[in-house]
Scaffold this motif. Structure first.
Motif, short mmCIF file in Angstrom:
data_model
loop_
_atom_site.label_atom_id
_atom_site.label_comp_id
_atom_site.label_asym_id
_atom_site.label_seq_id
_atom_site.Cartn_x
_atom_site.Cartn_y
_atom_site.Cartn_z
N PHE A 1 0.87 -1.26 0.02
CA PHE A 1 0.09 0.00 -0.03
C PHE A 1 0.78 1.40 0.05
CE2 PHE A 1 -3.61 -2.74 1.34
CZ PHE A 1 -4.53 -2.22 0.57
N VAL A 2 0.62 2.31 -0.92
CA VAL A 2 1.20 3.42 -0.78
C VAL A 2 0.19 4.53 -0.47
CG1 VAL A 2 2.65 3.00 -2.76
CG2 VAL A 2 0.49 3.84 -3.31
N ASP A 3 -1.01 4.25 -0.38
CA ASP A 3 -1.97 5.16 0.41
C ASP A 3 -3.29 4.36 0.71
OD1 ASP A 3 -3.65 5.25 -1.83
OD2 ASP A 3 -2.81 6.68 -2.62
N GLU A 4 -4.24 4.93 1.11
CA GLU A 4 -5.49 4.33 1.82
C GLU A 4 -6.12 3.33 0.68
OE1 GLU A 4 -9.83 4.77 3.98
OE2 GLU A 4 -8.39 6.49 3.24
N PHE A 5 -5.93 3.64 -0.40
CA PHE A 5 -6.65 2.98 -1.80
C PHE A 5 -5.70 2.59 -2.81
CE2 PHE A 5 -10.13 5.43 0.20
CZ PHE A 5 -11.21 4.26 0.58
N SER A 6 -4.56 2.65 -2.63
CA SER A 6 -3.54 2.21 -3.83
C SER A 6 -2.29 1.35 -3.53
CB SER A 6 -2.91 3.53 -4.45
OG SER A 6 -3.98 4.70 -4.86
N LEU A 7 -2.24 0.50 -4.43
CA LEU A 7 -1.27 -0.64 -4.19
C LEU A 7 -0.05 -0.13 -5.23
CD1 LEU A 7 -3.09 -3.90 -3.93
CD2 LEU A 7 -2.06 -2.54 -2.25
N ARG A 8 1.06 -0.35 -4.86
CA ARG A 8 2.23 -0.24 -5.70
C ARG A 8 2.49 -1.80 -6.18
NH1 ARG A 8 6.15 1.32 -2.86
NH2 ARG A 8 7.07 -0.86 -2.77
N ILE A 9 2.66 -2.09 -7.39
CA ILE A 9 2.90 -3.43 -7.79
C ILE A 9 4.25 -3.56 -8.26
CG2 ILE A 9 2.12 -5.40 -9.55
CD1 ILE A 9 0.01 -4.32 -7.81
N ASP A 10 4.88 -4.40 -7.79
CA ASP A 10 6.38 -4.83 -8.17
C ASP A 10 6.54 -5.93 -9.25
OD1 ASP A 10 7.44 -2.58 -6.46
OD2 ASP A 10 7.20 -3.86 -4.75
N LEU B 1 -12.90 -3.91 -2.13
CA LEU B 1 -11.67 -4.60 -2.47
C LEU B 1 -10.30 -4.13 -1.54
CD1 LEU B 1 -10.79 -6.87 -4.43
CD2 LEU B 1 -10.12 -5.09 -5.88
N ARG B 2 -10.34 -3.03 -1.16
CA ARG B 2 -9.19 -2.54 -0.28
C ARG B 2 -9.48 -3.35 0.99
NH1 ARG B 2 -8.89 0.48 4.06
NH2 ARG B 2 -11.02 0.97 3.84
N ARG B 3 -10.84 -3.34 1.50
CA ARG B 3 -10.92 -4.07 2.80
C ARG B 3 -10.50 -5.72 2.73
NH1 ARG B 3 -15.42 -0.52 3.09
NH2 ARG B 3 -16.75 -2.16 1.90
N ARG B 4 -10.80 -6.26 1.71
CA ARG B 4 -10.32 -7.70 1.51
C ARG B 4 -8.95 -7.95 1.53
NH1 ARG B 4 -13.76 -11.05 -2.64
NH2 ARG B 4 -12.40 -12.58 -1.63
N VAL B 5 -8.15 -7.04 0.69
CA VAL B 5 -6.81 -6.91 0.70
C VAL B 5 -6.05 -6.50 1.94
CG1 VAL B 5 -4.71 -5.79 -0.58
CG2 VAL B 5 -6.62 -6.40 -1.96
N ARG B 6 -6.73 -5.70 2.68
CA ARG B 6 -6.08 -5.28 4.03
C ARG B 6 -6.14 -6.59 5.03
NH1 ARG B 6 -2.83 -0.80 4.69
NH2 ARG B 6 -3.90 0.97 3.76
N ARG B 7 -7.05 -7.32 4.66
CA ARG B 7 -7.28 -8.33 5.82
C ARG B 7 -6.51 -9.57 5.26
NH1 ARG B 7 -13.03 -7.91 4.97
NH2 ARG B 7 -13.09 -9.59 3.52
N ILE B 8 -6.15 -9.63 4.03
CA ILE B 8 -5.28 -10.69 3.72
C ILE B 8 -3.53 -10.11 3.77
CG2 ILE B 8 -4.50 -12.32 1.59
CD1 ILE B 8 -7.53 -11.99 0.95
N ALA C 1 -1.33 -7.25 1.48
CA ALA C 1 -1.05 -7.03 -0.20
C ALA C 1 -0.08 -8.24 -0.66
CB ALA C 1 -0.39 -5.59 -0.40
N SER C 2 0.90 -8.64 0.37
CA SER C 2 1.80 -9.67 -0.22
C SER C 2 1.28 -11.11 -0.29
CB SER C 2 2.86 -9.48 0.83
OG SER C 2 2.47 -10.14 2.02
N GLY C 3 0.04 -11.00 -0.19
CA GLY C 3 -0.98 -12.39 0.05
C GLY C 3 -1.65 -12.69 -1.26
N ILE C 4 -1.81 -11.54 -2.37
CA ILE C 4 -2.62 -11.78 -3.55
C ILE C 4 -1.66 -11.92 -4.60
CG2 ILE C 4 -4.36 -10.30 -2.54
CD1 ILE C 4 -3.44 -8.07 -4.13
N ASP C 5 -2.41 -12.52 -5.61
CA ASP C 5 -1.77 -12.69 -6.92
C ASP C 5 -2.50 -11.84 -7.81
OD1 ASP C 5 0.12 -14.54 -6.19
OD2 ASP C 5 -1.33 -16.08 -6.51
#
Length: 218
Positions: free
Chosen positions: A56-65, A109-116, A118-122
């Protein structure tokens, strides 16, 4: 039998009744096949899954590496679990900036990613379908030969539409010819979309890479 652009030219020319190429030049049929291929890959996406390596880079945004080629789309997220659920992304939430990818998440979607985490999703990626010889950089055909008649039908519909527009622009109101071309385009396009839907349900369960994308104009 070679499943390449030359093979498709033969199929399309048969459908538009122009084997000699007097009314539909190769440039027109090439453009038409590109348009149909865009619709085709919604029904038959070339999917692959890669680890997101996101943060996460802010509340609703992910940086993808994860490395995502320019010609591939991020169409969904795969969550861990027994059923490995895939959630399709809506709209156009991905942006590229200075070589990095950023993904904007809707609240649920943000809530689901927060629970899991960000490193746990594909990421679920869709690569473009290709036909050898259609463009200079296309050296292989990814469309199965069994789908060629359906794809050629879509290309023929697009070719009729392109010619109708050209006749209008060059000759003005040639009502009978334009009406005939437009009618043929609509008939073939309807058959094309119907066959795509049927094939998609039989072979992919209806999973679509770009469910909200525009079709080519008819």
């Amino acid at each position: 039998m070679r499943n390449d652009f030359t093979f498709y030219l033969s199929l399309i020319r048969g459908l538009v009744a122009d084997e000699a190429g007097k009314r539909f030049p190769n440039t027109t049929l090439r453009a038409a096949l590109r348009q149909a291929l865009n619709d085709y890959q919604r029904a038959f996406p070339r999917l692959r899954t890669v680890p997101a390596r996101a943060a996460f880079v802010d509340e609703f945004s992910l940086r993808i590496d994860a490395p995502v080629p320019e010609d591939e789309l991020i169409i969904g997220l795969r969550f861990p679990g027994p059923e490995s659920e895939v959630v399709l992304l809506e709209g156009d939430p991905v942006r590229r900036e200075n070589g990095l990818l950023f993904l904007r998440l809707v609240p649920e979607l943000r809530r689901r990613v927060r629970r899991i985490g960000a490193s746990g999703i594909d990421l679920v990626l869709s690569a473009p379908q290709t036909i050898a010889g259609l463009d200079e950089n296309m050296t292989e055909t990814t469309v199965p030969t069994r789908h060629a008649p359906t794809l050629a039908k879509g290309a023929a519909a697009a070719a009729f539409g392109i010619r109708a527009a050209a006749v209008t622009e060059v000759h003005g109101k040639r009502v009978e010819e334009i009406t005939a071309l437009s009618s043929a385009a609509k008939t073939l396009f309807s058959e094309f979309r119907g066959e795509l839907a049927e094939l998609g349900m039989m072979e992919t369960g209806g999973f679509s890479a770009l469910p909200d994308g525009p079709s080519f104009p008819i």
